[in-house]
Design an enzyme around this catalytic site. Structure first.
Site, mmCIF file in Angstrom:
data_model
loop_
_atom_site.group_PDB
_atom_site.id
_atom_site.type_symbol
_atom_site.label_atom_id
_atom_site.label_comp_id
_atom_site.label_asym_id
_atom_site.label_seq_id
_atom_site.Cartn_x
_atom_site.Cartn_y
_atom_site.Cartn_z
ATOM 1 N N ALA A 63 -32.171 -36.978 16.241
ATOM 2 C CA ALA A 63 -32.308 -35.624 16.807
ATOM 3 C C ALA A 63 -32.007 -35.736 18.289
ATOM 4 O O ALA A 63 -32.074 -36.816 18.879
ATOM 5 C CB ALA A 63 -33.734 -35.129 16.579
ATOM 6 N N GLY A 102 -33.127 -38.819 12.806
ATOM 7 C CA GLY A 102 -32.563 -37.698 12.049
ATOM 8 C C GLY A 102 -31.196 -38.006 11.480
ATOM 9 O O GLY A 102 -30.798 -37.443 10.459
ATOM 10 N N GLU A 105 -31.942 -39.739 8.327
ATOM 11 C CA GLU A 105 -32.551 -38.740 7.424
ATOM 12 C C GLU A 105 -31.472 -37.835 6.837
ATOM 13 O O GLU A 105 -31.524 -37.476 5.663
ATOM 14 C CB GLU A 105 -33.584 -37.912 8.185
ATOM 15 C CG GLU A 105 -34.826 -38.724 8.547
ATOM 16 C CD GLU A 105 -35.832 -37.944 9.354
ATOM 17 O OE1 GLU A 105 -35.482 -37.556 10.501
ATOM 18 O OE2 GLU A 105 -36.938 -37.706 8.878
ATOM 19 N N GLU A 125 -38.520 -43.223 15.144
ATOM 20 C CA GLU A 125 -39.357 -42.147 15.692
ATOM 21 C C GLU A 125 -40.689 -42.672 16.224
ATOM 22 O O GLU A 125 -41.217 -42.178 17.213
ATOM 23 C CB GLU A 125 -39.614 -41.074 14.643
ATOM 24 C CG GLU A 125 -38.410 -40.199 14.339
ATOM 25 C CD GLU A 125 -37.475 -40.793 13.311
ATOM 26 O OE1 GLU A 125 -37.488 -42.014 13.077
ATOM 27 O OE2 GLU A 125 -36.688 -40.023 12.735
HETATM 28 N N1 T1G Z 1 -31.060 -37.719 22.015
HETATM 29 C C1 T1G Z 1 -30.510 -37.425 23.230
HETATM 30 N N2 T1G Z 1 -29.850 -38.327 24.008
HETATM 31 C C2 T1G Z 1 -29.775 -39.575 23.535
HETATM 32 C C3 T1G Z 1 -30.320 -39.968 22.289
HETATM 33 C C4 T1G Z 1 -30.987 -38.970 21.521
HETATM 34 N N3 T1G Z 1 -31.507 -39.242 20.316
HETATM 35 N N4 T1G Z 1 -30.076 -41.302 22.113
HETATM 36 C C5 T1G Z 1 -29.393 -41.706 23.190
HETATM 37 N N5 T1G Z 1 -29.210 -40.690 24.051
HETATM 38 C C6 T1G Z 1 -28.474 -40.735 25.320
HETATM 39 C C7 T1G Z 1 -29.147 -41.648 26.337
HETATM 40 O O1 T1G Z 1 -30.154 -40.944 27.032
HETATM 41 C C8 T1G Z 1 -27.980 -42.015 27.212
HETATM 42 O O2 T1G Z 1 -27.706 -40.882 28.025
HETATM 43 C C9 T1G Z 1 -26.812 -42.110 26.226
HETATM 44 O O3 T1G Z 1 -27.213 -41.339 25.072
HETATM 45 C C10 T1G Z 1 -26.516 -43.526 25.796
HETATM 46 O O4 T1G Z 1 -27.771 -44.053 25.323
HETATM 47 C C11 T1G Z 1 -35.881 -35.483 13.289
HETATM 48 C C12 T1G Z 1 -37.181 -36.216 15.480
HETATM 49 C C13 T1G Z 1 -28.492 -44.917 19.993
HETATM 50 C C14 T1G Z 1 -29.234 -47.305 20.097
HETATM 51 O O5 T1G Z 1 -34.822 -42.692 18.865
HETATM 52 O O6 T1G Z 1 -31.947 -45.967 20.541
HETATM 53 O O7 T1G Z 1 -34.424 -38.199 15.243
HETATM 54 O O8 T1G Z 1 -28.111 -41.922 30.267
HETATM 55 O O9 T1G Z 1 -27.928 -45.831 27.068
HETATM 56 O O10 T1G Z 1 -27.772 -48.678 24.818
HETATM 57 O O11 T1G Z 1 -36.997 -37.372 12.500
HETATM 58 O O12 T1G Z 1 -29.538 -44.650 22.650
HETATM 59 O O13 T1G Z 1 -25.796 -41.864 29.291
HETATM 60 O O14 T1G Z 1 -26.905 -39.733 30.048
HETATM 61 O O15 T1G Z 1 -29.413 -45.857 25.008
HETATM 62 O O16 T1G Z 1 -25.708 -47.923 23.482
HETATM 63 C C15 T1G Z 1 -34.539 -40.790 16.945
HETATM 64 C C16 T1G Z 1 -32.610 -43.245 20.517
HETATM 65 C C17 T1G Z 1 -34.709 -39.527 17.717
HETATM 66 C C18 T1G Z 1 -32.522 -43.206 19.000
HETATM 67 C C19 T1G Z 1 -27.617 -46.366 21.780
HETATM 68 N N6 T1G Z 1 -33.481 -41.584 17.506
HETATM 69 N N7 T1G Z 1 -31.414 -43.826 21.095
HETATM 70 O O17 T1G Z 1 -28.025 -47.337 22.746
HETATM 71 O O18 T1G Z 1 -26.939 -46.309 24.803
HETATM 72 S S1 T1G Z 1 -36.075 -38.591 17.127
HETATM 73 C C20 T1G Z 1 -33.718 -42.481 18.466
HETATM 74 C C21 T1G Z 1 -31.213 -45.184 21.080
HETATM 75 C C22 T1G Z 1 -35.540 -38.040 15.625
HETATM 76 C C23 T1G Z 1 -36.039 -36.953 13.462
HETATM 77 C C24 T1G Z 1 -36.585 -37.360 14.778
HETATM 78 C C25 T1G Z 1 -29.999 -45.661 21.817
HETATM 79 C C26 T1G Z 1 -28.848 -46.064 20.896
HETATM 80 P P1 T1G Z 1 -27.082 -41.098 29.511
HETATM 81 P P2 T1G Z 1 -28.112 -45.568 25.623
HETATM 82 P P3 T1G Z 1 -27.071 -47.652 23.987
#
Ligand code: T1G
Length: 698
Positions: A63, A102, A105, A125
């Site tokens: 998400a 998500g 999912e 999450e």
């Molecule tokens: N939402 C918004 N921005 C995100 C994002 C996300 N989920 N994930 C990464 N970014 C942005 C980050 O801030 C950075 O921005 C850029 O992307 C590159 O990220 C419904 C509710 C995917 C392994 O927890 O683990 O889904 O600084 O530097 O090292 O059940 O990003 O460049 O402007 O980390 O290559 C669940 C979180 C969400 C994954 C990539 N998902 N992200 O790593 O790049 S909750 C997560 C990561 C959810 C559902 C629930 C990592 C990555 P900027 P980065 P990276």
């Protein structure tokens, strides 16, 4: 038509491609685009199968976390997933990169899933203080079984494509995600495979439904070390609903739990930490177009605990290292320590069995500082006294190649003074690693007065390359982390004089969530380090010095603030210490009193927050979030509390100012008075979060 989700039909296969850089997060526009195109493809009689793929470096990574806390925009992710699941035609997820949260999912709502060999799949999450909120807690266990499912969801750790195939999360490993998925789709259509809706497939739940202990044991193992943290327990409970609650009812409960947690301070803290870490690595104030210098080889001066750990960090990233010592014995000891550490990791399955040898082959042990000549980055990690640092930097300056970046790993000392002994102060800076350097993520990159922008960028780039979290800080005694630690240490000494005992203070800190108490940590590190530093600066801490003067230097002498049984690191309160504290206080004419835990917590944490504000006033740190990242990754500050400055906002700056003013008065300690910045933010009803926003890179 959607800007971020495209539909193309090739043959009888519709390919829906999401293209929303950087990570194809499920923003409202992406959700809308997917729903529109799935409905269109499902309604198109020429289409016999639908592939959902992503452009760019990864499948949907979750998400869009930036939308949390804002009014939800339709369509909800559950609605999109249910539309996919309800398609009359097979829908295949084409996974590459990291299918997370998500994103996974959504893939679980597809009838089939294929992935390329190096794809990763996870529900992280829990690391944001949440439960999966779009059916993950109910569909994943139906794909992989509840025991493995609860382990994945509570740990938040991703699994590889081969593990995903083995556990039934994906159906096939393919070459190219979209092409592989199209080929798989053709097979499904040709074989007229029945559509597999995980919501209707309880086959993997049968065993645990028959013997619930299978699940409860897995859940207990997964949640055993999460003291006071809400999300892991909530995740385990949600997965348990697969055993006894109808799917749709469980989905409703999952959603309720998600909404409760997303508004919880712990999740807000963990989301803050996520973004603060990514913000902190963006170096502010560099001239446009500046590039890091190329680094092929690194030289580490000093093969002690820190030098060896730093050398390991570079070798772990495949970077050749020249490890330099002054004598054979020290070099041999350092190399042996590294070999032993890698072998222990391999024995635990942390790295492949052949990795220790591969990594040792990257380390070239040498005697003599002239061996820095081939290195593009030199990191000095020798004894923590200015005289020795200056001697070493004079020698490094004489032998290092032009343009090499010269870094010191000093924890406290003035880097401007070190730089001044070289002919190239523009190449000198600090890279302050935290012990154990091969494990701790934090690297304080210290910008000296004359450090060149490209030298600074080289250091932060190299820290990122070795999977560290670099935070740029300025020169002062102790930079950011240790400067705040010293303030806490001073208050620890004051608390003993007021009437507390080491174990009471430490218990308050560990209950707060810190990995170790202040006094136990001093015993571990060695009390003589602080003692020598105080002597260098002409400072006396009566109780701490009396402890050292009595030969109690910590674990290495089997006694410090605590005593230690032979061979054990477990701190045991020692009546001798209480007696020594009493005698010292009597000698000083101090009357000790009972101290409550709340007072201990406030006197431990609030002065640190005050010092953090002072650090921001002096521009030693750029943002409050940077200070949080330093404490999260350098000192084990509990991530569900977001860092000292985030925690300050939760307590309320007005409260903190009032309490600091009270202690400054009642303890007659003017140093506890709130700094101007803290007092101003409190007066304005403002917060460190607002300061963060104002100072975040444009
Ligand atoms: N939402 C918004 N921005 C995100 C994002 C996300 N989920 N994930 C990464 N970014 C942005 C980050 O801030 C950075 O921005 C850029 O992307 C590159 O990220 C419904 C509710 C995917 C392994 O927890 O683990 O889904 O600084 O530097 O090292 O059940 O990003 O460049 O402007 O980390 O290559 C669940 C979180 C969400 C994954 C990539 N998902 N992200 O790593 O790049 S909750 C997560 C990561 C959810 C559902 C629930 C990592 C990555 P900027 P980065 P990276």
């Amino acid at each position: 038509m959607s800007e971020v989700v495209k539909l193309a039909v090739t043959g009888h296969c519709a390919v829906i491609t999401i293209d929303a850089p950087p990570v194809n997060a499920l923003s409202a526009a992406v959700r809308r685009g997917i729903l529109e195109n799935v409905m269109a493809a499902n309604a198109d009689s020429a289409v016999q199968a639908i592939v959902i793929a992503c452009a760019g470096r990864t499948f949907i990574a979750g998400a869009d976390i930036t939308e949390f806390g804002k009014p939800p925009q339709p369509p909800a992710l559950n609605e999109v997933i249910e539309a996919i699941e309800g398609c009359a035609k097979p829908v295949i997820a084409a996974i590459h990169g990291t299918a997370l949260g998500g994103g996974l999912e959504l893939a679980l709502g597809c009838h089939f899933r294929v992935a390329v060999a190096d794809a990763k799949h996870g529900l992280p999450e829990v690391k944001l203080g949440l439960v999966p909120g779009a059916g993950g807690t109910q569909r994943l266990p139906r794909a992989v079984g509840p025991e493995f499912g609860v382990k994945m969801i509570v740990s938040g750790e991703p699994i590889s494509a081969s593990e995903a195939l083995e556990h039934g999360l994906i159906d096939e490993i393919v070459e190219g995600p979209a092409d592989g998925a199209i080929a798989f789709a053709k097979k499904v259509v040709a074989e007229q495979r029945p559509l597999r809706l995980l919501r209707n497939d309880d086959s993997k739940l049968v065993a645990a439904r028959a013997d619930r202990s299978l699940f409860t044991a897995a859940a207990a193992a997964a949640t055993k070390k999460n003291r006071g943290v809400n999300a892991p327990l909530a995740c385990a409970e949600a997965v348990s609903w697969t055993l006894d609650t109808p799917f749709d009812d469980a989905l409703k409960k999952e959603r309720e739990t998600f909404l409760r947690l997303v508004n919880d301070d712990q999740s807000k803290a963990q989301r803050h930490a996520f973004f603060a870490e990514r913000e902190a690595v963006k170096v502010r104030g560099l001239p446009k177009g500046v590039k890091p210098r190329p680094v092929e080889r690194v030289a580490i001066v000093g093969a002690g605990t820190m030098g060896g750990g730093i050398a390991m960090s570079f070798a772990n990233a495949g970077i050749p290292v020249t490890l330099i010592e002054t004598g054979e014995a020290q070099l041999t000891r350092g190399l042996a320590m590294m070999q032993k550490s890698w072998e222990a990791t391999a024995a635990r399955g942390g790295i492949a069995p052949d990795e220790p040898a591969k990594r040792m082959a990257l380390i070239d042990g040498k005697i003599g500082l002239d061996n820095v000549r081939d290195a593009d980055l030199v990191i000095e990690a020798v004894f923590e006294t200015m005289a020795i640092k200056k001697e070493v930097f004079t020698a490094i300056d004489a032998h290092a190649k032009l343009g090499a970046v010269l870094a010191t790993n000093t924890s406290y000392l003035d880097i401007n003074e070190i730089a001044a002994v070289t002919e190239r102060p523009q190449d000198v800076l600090g890279m302050h690693f935290f012990s154990p350097a091969n494990v701790m993520k934090l690297c304080e990159v210290v910008r000296a007065e004359r450090t060149a922008p490209d030298a600074l960028l080289t250091a932060t780039t190299m820290a990122n390359r070795i999977r560290k979290t670099p935070v740029v800080v300025g020169v002062c005694h102790g930079f950011v982390g240790n400067r705040m630690l010293a303030v806490r240490g001073l208050q620890g000494e004051a608390l003993l004089k007021s009437g507390a005992l080491p174990d009471q203070v430490d218990a308050v800190l560990t209950r707060f969530g810190l990995p170790m108490g202040l006094f136990a940590m001093g015993d571990l590190a060695g009390l003589d380090i602080g003692w020598r530093s105080r002597q260098d600066r002409g400072l006396r801490w009566d109780i701490a010095d009396a402890i050292c003067e009595s030969g109690r230097l910590g674990q290495k002498t089997s006694k410090g603030y605590y005593r230690y049984e032979p061979g054990s690191r477990a701190p045991i309160p020692d009546p001798e210490v209480e007696k020594l504290i009493d005698e010292t206080c009597k000698r000083l004419g101090l009357t000790r009193r009972a101290i409550g835990d709340q007072e201990i917590l406030e006197r431990m944490i609030y002065p640190m927050i005050n010092e953090g504000a002072r650090i921001l006033e002096e521009n030693i740190a750029a943002r409050p979030g940077d200070i949080d990242v330093i404490w999260l990754y350098g000192y084990g500050w509990p991530v569900h509390r977001g860092g000292p400055m985030f925690y300050a906002d939760l307590v309320g700056l007005k409260t903190i100012v009032e309490r600091l003013e009270f202690y400054a008065r009642s303890l007659n300690e003017p140093a506890l008075k709130p700094t101007a910045l803290l007092a101003r933010l409190a007066r304005e009803g403002s917060s460190f979060a607002s300061l963060n926003a104002a100072r975040t890179a444009g």
